[in-house]
Design a protein around this motif. Structure first.
Motif, PDB file in Angstrom:
ATOM      1  N   SER A  16       0.954  -1.310   0.188  1.00 17.34           N
ATOM      2  CA  SER A  16      -0.261   0.242   0.367  1.00 17.34           C
ATOM      3  C   SER A  16       0.814   1.406  -0.097  1.00 17.34           C
ATOM      4  CB  SER A  16      -1.027   0.074   1.767  1.00 17.34           C
ATOM      5  OG  SER A  16      -0.583  -0.194   2.710  1.00 17.34           O
ATOM      6  N   SER A  17       2.045   1.162   0.600  1.00 13.14           N
ATOM      7  CA  SER A  17       3.177   2.218   0.439  1.00 13.14           C
ATOM      8  C   SER A  17       3.478   2.199  -0.596  1.00 13.14           C
ATOM      9  CB  SER A  17       3.582   2.025   1.828  1.00 13.14           C
ATOM     10  OG  SER A  17       4.414   1.030   1.520  1.00 13.14           O
ATOM     11  N   VAL A  18       3.941   1.351  -1.858  1.00 15.87           N
ATOM     12  CA  VAL A  18       4.714   1.986  -2.549  1.00 15.87           C
ATOM     13  C   VAL A  18       3.899   2.223  -3.716  1.00 15.87           C
ATOM     14  CG1 VAL A  18       5.460   0.363  -4.903  1.00 15.87           C
ATOM     15  CG2 VAL A  18       5.130  -0.282  -2.696  1.00 15.87           C
ATOM     16  N   VAL A  19       4.559   3.526  -4.580  1.00 13.11           N
ATOM     17  CA  VAL A  19       4.018   4.596  -5.631  1.00 13.11           C
ATOM     18  C   VAL A  19       4.296   4.874  -6.684  1.00 13.11           C
ATOM     19  CG1 VAL A  19       3.794   7.383  -5.589  1.00 13.11           C
ATOM     20  CG2 VAL A  19       3.566   6.371  -3.518  1.00 13.11           C
ATOM     21  N   THR A  20       3.918   4.452  -7.538  1.00 14.74           N
ATOM     22  CA  THR A  20       4.480   4.089  -9.177  1.00 14.74           C
ATOM     23  C   THR A  20       4.773   6.009 -10.105  1.00 14.74           C
ATOM     24  OG1 THR A  20       2.735   2.776  -9.146  1.00 14.74           O
ATOM     25  CG2 THR A  20       4.147   3.614 -11.745  1.00 14.74           C
ATOM     26  N   PRO A  21       6.287   6.022  -9.829  1.00  9.56           N
ATOM     27  CA  PRO A  21       6.252   7.476 -10.278  1.00  9.56           C
ATOM     28  C   PRO A  21       5.689   7.568 -11.416  1.00  9.56           C
ATOM     29  CG  PRO A  21       8.004   5.822 -11.077  1.00  9.56           C
ATOM     30  CD  PRO A  21       7.468   5.035  -9.822  1.00  9.56           C
ATOM     31  N   ALA A  22       5.463   8.536 -12.062  1.00  8.74           N
ATOM     32  CA  ALA A  22       5.063   9.458 -13.516  1.00  8.74           C
ATOM     33  C   ALA A  22       5.994   9.361 -14.144  1.00  8.74           C
ATOM     34  CB  ALA A  22       4.571  10.735 -13.155  1.00  8.74           C
ATOM     35  N   GLU A  23       5.813   9.464 -15.379  1.00  3.38           N
ATOM     36  CA  GLU A  23       6.649   9.110 -16.803  1.00  3.38           C
ATOM     37  C   GLU A  23       6.890  10.254 -17.073  1.00  3.38           C
ATOM     38  OE1 GLU A  23       7.398   6.454 -18.461  1.00  3.38           O
ATOM     39  OE2 GLU A  23       6.572   5.249 -17.577  1.00  3.38           O
ATOM     40  N   PRO A  24       8.358  10.386 -17.411  1.00  2.39           N
ATOM     41  CA  PRO A  24       9.152  11.990 -17.610  1.00  2.39           C
ATOM     42  C   PRO A  24       8.876  12.434 -18.763  1.00  2.39           C
ATOM     43  CG  PRO A  24      10.352  10.253 -16.846  1.00  2.39           C
ATOM     44  CD  PRO A  24       9.141   9.553 -16.987  1.00  2.39           C
ATOM     45  N   GLU A  25       8.974  13.785 -18.851  1.00  2.00           N
ATOM     46  CA  GLU A  25       8.609  14.349 -20.174  1.00  2.00           C
ATOM     47  C   GLU A  25      10.102  14.729 -20.816  1.00  2.00           C
ATOM     48  OE1 GLU A  25       6.272  17.640 -20.172  1.00  2.00           O
ATOM     49  OE2 GLU A  25       4.765  16.143 -19.099  1.00  2.00           O
ATOM     50  N   GLY A  26       9.887  14.903 -21.932  1.00  2.00           N
ATOM     51  CA  GLY A  26      11.549  15.123 -22.836  1.00  2.00           C
ATOM     52  C   GLY A  26      12.090  13.862 -23.628  1.00  2.00           C
ATOM     53  N   GLY A  75      15.293  12.400 -22.026  1.00  2.00           N
ATOM     54  CA  GLY A  75      15.953  11.634 -22.224  1.00  2.00           C
ATOM     55  C   GLY A  75      15.285  10.610 -21.085  1.00  2.00           C
ATOM     56  N   TYR A  76      16.195   9.886 -19.725  1.00  2.00           N
ATOM     57  CA  TYR A  76      15.890   8.894 -19.116  1.00  2.00           C
ATOM     58  C   TYR A  76      14.176   7.902 -19.399  1.00  2.00           C
ATOM     59  CZ  TYR A  76      15.542   4.947 -16.211  1.00  2.00           C
ATOM     60  OH  TYR A  76      15.229   3.467 -15.371  1.00  2.00           O
ATOM     61  N   ARG A  77      13.838   7.204 -19.501  1.00  2.00           N
ATOM     62  CA  ARG A  77      12.551   6.674 -20.408  1.00  2.00           C
ATOM     63  C   ARG A  77      12.442   5.723 -19.293  1.00  2.00           C
ATOM     64  NH1 ARG A  77       9.000  10.055 -22.781  1.00  2.00           N
ATOM     65  NH2 ARG A  77      10.548  11.202 -23.889  1.00  2.00           N
ATOM     66  N   LEU A  78      11.614   4.942 -18.228  1.00  2.00           N
ATOM     67  CA  LEU A  78      11.535   3.814 -17.762  1.00  2.00           C
ATOM     68  C   LEU A  78      10.441   3.510 -18.259  1.00  2.00           C
ATOM     69  CD1 LEU A  78      11.960   2.887 -14.789  1.00  2.00           C
ATOM     70  CD2 LEU A  78       9.693   4.303 -14.302  1.00  2.00           C
ATOM     71  N   THR A  79      11.126   2.040 -19.786  1.00  5.59           N
ATOM     72  CA  THR A  79      10.285   1.697 -20.202  1.00  5.59           C
ATOM     73  C   THR A  79       9.832  -0.251 -19.672  1.00  5.59           C
ATOM     74  OG1 THR A  79      12.969   0.893 -21.111  1.00  5.59           O
ATOM     75  CG2 THR A  79      11.137   2.518 -22.631  1.00  5.59           C
ATOM     76  N   GLU A  80       9.469  -0.791 -20.430  1.00  8.11           N
ATOM     77  CA  GLU A  80       9.564  -2.028 -19.840  1.00  8.11           C
ATOM     78  C   GLU A  80      10.811  -3.117 -19.363  1.00  8.11           C
ATOM     79  OE1 GLU A  80       6.109  -3.738 -18.585  1.00  8.11           O
ATOM     80  OE2 GLU A  80       5.375  -1.266 -18.874  1.00  8.11           O
ATOM     81  N   HIS A  81      11.409  -3.056 -20.399  1.00  8.70           N
ATOM     82  CA  HIS A  81      12.507  -3.780 -20.555  1.00  8.70           C
ATOM     83  C   HIS A  81      13.530  -3.374 -19.559  1.00  8.70           C
ATOM     84  CE1 HIS A  81      14.847  -0.555 -22.460  1.00  8.70           C
ATOM     85  NE2 HIS A  81      16.527  -1.626 -22.084  1.00  8.70           N
ATOM     86  N   VAL A  82      13.254  -2.132 -18.816  1.00  8.20           N
ATOM     87  CA  VAL A  82      14.337  -2.032 -18.126  1.00  8.20           C
ATOM     88  C   VAL A  82      13.518  -2.005 -16.643  1.00  8.20           C
ATOM     89  CG1 VAL A  82      14.939   0.560 -16.571  1.00  8.20           C
ATOM     90  CG2 VAL A  82      14.942   0.425 -19.319  1.00  8.20           C
ATOM     91  N   LYS A  83      11.845  -2.559 -16.735  1.00 11.35           N
ATOM     92  CA  LYS A  83      11.541  -2.487 -15.220  1.00 11.35           C
ATOM     93  C   LYS A  83      11.646  -3.788 -15.302  1.00 11.35           C
ATOM     94  CE  LYS A  83       7.499   0.942 -15.748  1.00 11.35           C
ATOM     95  NZ  LYS A  83       5.976   1.003 -16.626  1.00 11.35           N
TER      96      LYS A  83
END
Length: 63
Positions: free
Chosen positions: A35-45, A47-55
């Protein structure tokens, strides 16, 4: 001999209570953690992207 049976019976019930308490703790623990885990929002721009393979990589590095 009767005293030894009482001690064995008491230790059995004490162990049974300990197992029950541990079971309740395990049952309740994941709910509090997830319940305390927060999913970060996708950054704009660009630069670095949190893609599925990185996850997927991050999931493999956690214990």
């Amino acid at each position: 001999m009767a005293e030894q049976k009482k001690i064995a019976r008491r230790s059995f019930f004490a162990g049974l209570g300990l197992v029950a308490a541990a079971g309740v703790a395990v049952k309740l623990a994941p709910q509090a953690i997830t319940s305390s885990v927060v999913t970060p929002a996708e950054p704009e721009g660009t630069g670095y992207r949190l893609t599925e393979h990185v996850k997927k990589y991050y999931r493999t590095t956690t214990l």
